[in-house]
Scaffold this active site. Structure first.
Site, PDB file in Angstrom:
ATOM      1  N   HIS A 121      37.341  53.318  41.687  1.00  0.00           N
ATOM      2  CA  HIS A 121      36.329  52.451  42.584  1.00  0.00           C
ATOM      3  C   HIS A 121      37.363  52.135  43.582  1.00  0.00           C
ATOM      4  CE1 HIS A 121      34.243  48.728  43.383  1.00  0.00           C
ATOM      5  NE2 HIS A 121      33.397  49.187  42.547  1.00  0.00           N
ATOM      6  N   GLN A 201      34.968  48.562  33.808  1.00  0.00           N
ATOM      7  CA  GLN A 201      33.815  49.277  33.182  1.00  0.00           C
ATOM      8  C   GLN A 201      34.133  49.442  31.618  1.00  0.00           C
ATOM      9  OE1 GLN A 201      30.955  50.000  34.472  1.00  0.00           O
ATOM     10  NE2 GLN A 201      31.289  49.349  36.276  1.00  0.00           N
TER      11      GLN A 201
HETATM   12  N1  PLP Z   1      36.531  48.834  39.202  1.00  0.00           N
HETATM   13  C1  PLP Z   1      35.556  49.253  38.604  1.00  0.00           C
HETATM   14  C2  PLP Z   1      35.651  50.676  37.889  1.00  0.00           C
HETATM   15  C3  PLP Z   1      34.169  48.779  39.035  1.00  0.00           C
HETATM   16  O1  PLP Z   1      33.127  49.511  38.257  1.00  0.00           O
HETATM   17  C4  PLP Z   1      33.922  47.731  39.800  1.00  0.00           C
HETATM   18  C5  PLP Z   1      32.650  47.078  40.250  1.00  0.00           C
HETATM   19  O2  PLP Z   1      31.651  47.886  39.933  1.00  0.00           O
HETATM   20  C6  PLP Z   1      35.098  47.100  40.173  1.00  0.00           C
HETATM   21  C7  PLP Z   1      36.276  47.473  39.905  1.00  0.00           C
HETATM   22  C8  PLP Z   1      34.872  45.675  41.119  1.00  0.00           C
HETATM   23  O3  PLP Z   1      34.425  44.706  40.148  1.00  0.00           O
HETATM   24  P1  PLP Z   1      33.892  43.320  41.009  1.00  0.00           P
HETATM   25  O4  PLP Z   1      33.137  43.460  42.097  1.00  0.00           O
HETATM   26  O5  PLP Z   1      33.569  42.547  39.732  1.00  0.00           O
HETATM   27  O6  PLP Z   1      35.355  42.891  41.436  1.00  0.00           O
END
Ligand code: PLP
Length: 404
Positions: A121, A201
């Protein structure tokens, strides 16, 4: 497990959109919240609202006690050795930024390297790019194959005496792949390289045991595990946290301040500057209680049934292309109908009451690898049903001939 009973705990699910029953398949973006979580938030603001740790009065003492109780609940939930290894943040993004900034300041130097995977991500890419830019380090990536399986055999070749940290996700939000964290940790630790895991996730789908995984940092968000937005967790191994400088300066993270010099508070407060989102932290405990009462194994088994069923149904539709077919995956199904734009598919599904996510899902490098603009992503949670999967199948069967 009785899904009707579970659904009755989630008031938002009991509604119609565009005159159709809501089918909520955007759980990888955020899960819905059970009434107990909503009640806890309400209870906090109705009966307990006060700032923690500093007050000499009853409400502040009660709020502080509950805040610290949640820390212990999280410690137990992920099996951390110490409660002071649990740092509350705003979410996964802030947790990773905290580590990249603070670990970077302590350990990254000119010529060093950081290894991430090619299926991260953006939250586990950009903070490391920033840290690398700041300290003159280089970012390297572990590739993955067309199925969406990480090429773990490539990892030893990517590690050398300049590698300072490996940062990978436990589960890919786009492909659903469950990555072999314990194996990655073994390889990295054999060279004394710490490992950060983005667990955003994974946390709502499987038992996470940070000691069994052996990782040095584990980051996740409350809102993706039936909890509120505005709270997340950064688990860090005590030994490393002790060596890392504060991420932000302000109240609570200090012992003594003079204009000449400041000494820092002990863990975990060193990393919790300012007023935290107390109500959200308290409600996170209600989310953990919900998951434990439901049973994480039950959640995983139910989601696997939905995923296997949905995959087999969708594959019977002409023109469906699946992305992320790793043997070991969670309840995420990314797909396209031929070359139709994912947004068109998502919009048509929406009009039929089915909420999915479309686009690059903050994983543009994954889209570049497949040469596509994005995917349609249906992701399941414990309250979803086989009947809802049937509704998705029926809708796609109707939509596909229009878009192909
Ligand atoms: N990492 C992964 C694998 C994610 O799916 C997400 C959000 O979709 C994030 C990080 C970021 O999470 P947040 O927006 O809750 O900080």
């Amino acid at each position: 497990m009785n899904t009707d009973n579970i659904r009755s705990l989630f008031p938002i699910l009991n509604q119609q959109v565009y005159g159709k029953p809501l089918v909520y398949f955007d759980n990888a973006a955020t899960t819905q919240k059970p009434q107990a979580v909503i009640d806890e938030l309400c209870r906090y603001y109705t009966t307990l609202n006060s700032n923690i740790h500093r007050g000499a009065h009853y409400l502040a003492a009660q709020a502080t006690e509950k805040y610290e109780e949640t820390r212990i609940a999280v410690q137990s939930f992920v099996n951390a050795r110490h409660s002071h290894e649990i740092i509350f943040t705003r979410g996964t993004t802030e947790s990773i930024n905290l580590v990249a900034a603070s670990f970077g300041q302590a350990f990254l130097h000119e010529g060093d390297e950081v290894v991430i995977s090619a299926m991260e991500h953006h939250s586990n890419i950009v903070p490391w790019q920033l840290a690398c830019q700041r300290h003159g380090a280089t970012l390297r990536t572990i590739p993955f194959n067309d199925q969406g399986v990480l090429d773990i055999e490539a990892l030893p070749g990517l590690l050398n005496e300049h590698t300072r940290i490996v940062a990978v996700n436990h589960v890919s939000n786009t492909l659903g792949t469950i990555n072999p964290i314990a194996d990655i940790v073994t390889i990295a630790h054999s060279r004394n390289i710490p490992v950060l895991v983005d667990g955003a996730q994974a946390i709502s789908h499987m038992k996470v045991d940070v000691q069994a995984l052996g990782c040095d940092f584990y980051c996740f968000s409350g809102h993706k595990m039936y909890g509120p937005m505005g709270v997340g967790v950064m688990y860090g191994r005590e030994e490393l946290l002790e060596k890392m400088p504060p991420y932000q300066g302000g109240g609570e993270m200090i012992k003594e301040v003079t204009f000449e010099q400041t000494t820092y508070n002990e863990l975990p407060f060193k990393f919790e500057a300012g007023t935290p989102s107390v109500g959200d932290v308290l409600a996170l405990k209600a989310a953990i209680d919900f998951m434990l009462q439901t049973g994480i194994d039950n959640i995983a088994a139910h989601e696997k049934e939905l995923t296997d069923y949905a995959t087999s149904r969708l594959l019977t539709i002409d023109g469906i292309r699946l992305f992320g077919t790793a043997p070991d995956k969670t309840s995420v199904i990314s797909f396209l109908i031929g070359n139709a734009h994912p947004y068109d598919t998502g919009t048509l599904l929406d009009k039929l009451g089915i909420a999915v996510r479309t686009g690059h899902h903050c994983t543009q490098p994954i889209m570049d690898k497949y040469g596509i603009p994005g995917t349609v992503r249906a992701s399941f949670a414990v309250y979803n049903t086989i009947e809802e999967v049937d509704a998705l199948y029926a809708a796609l069967k109707r939509i596909a001939p229009i878009l192909l």
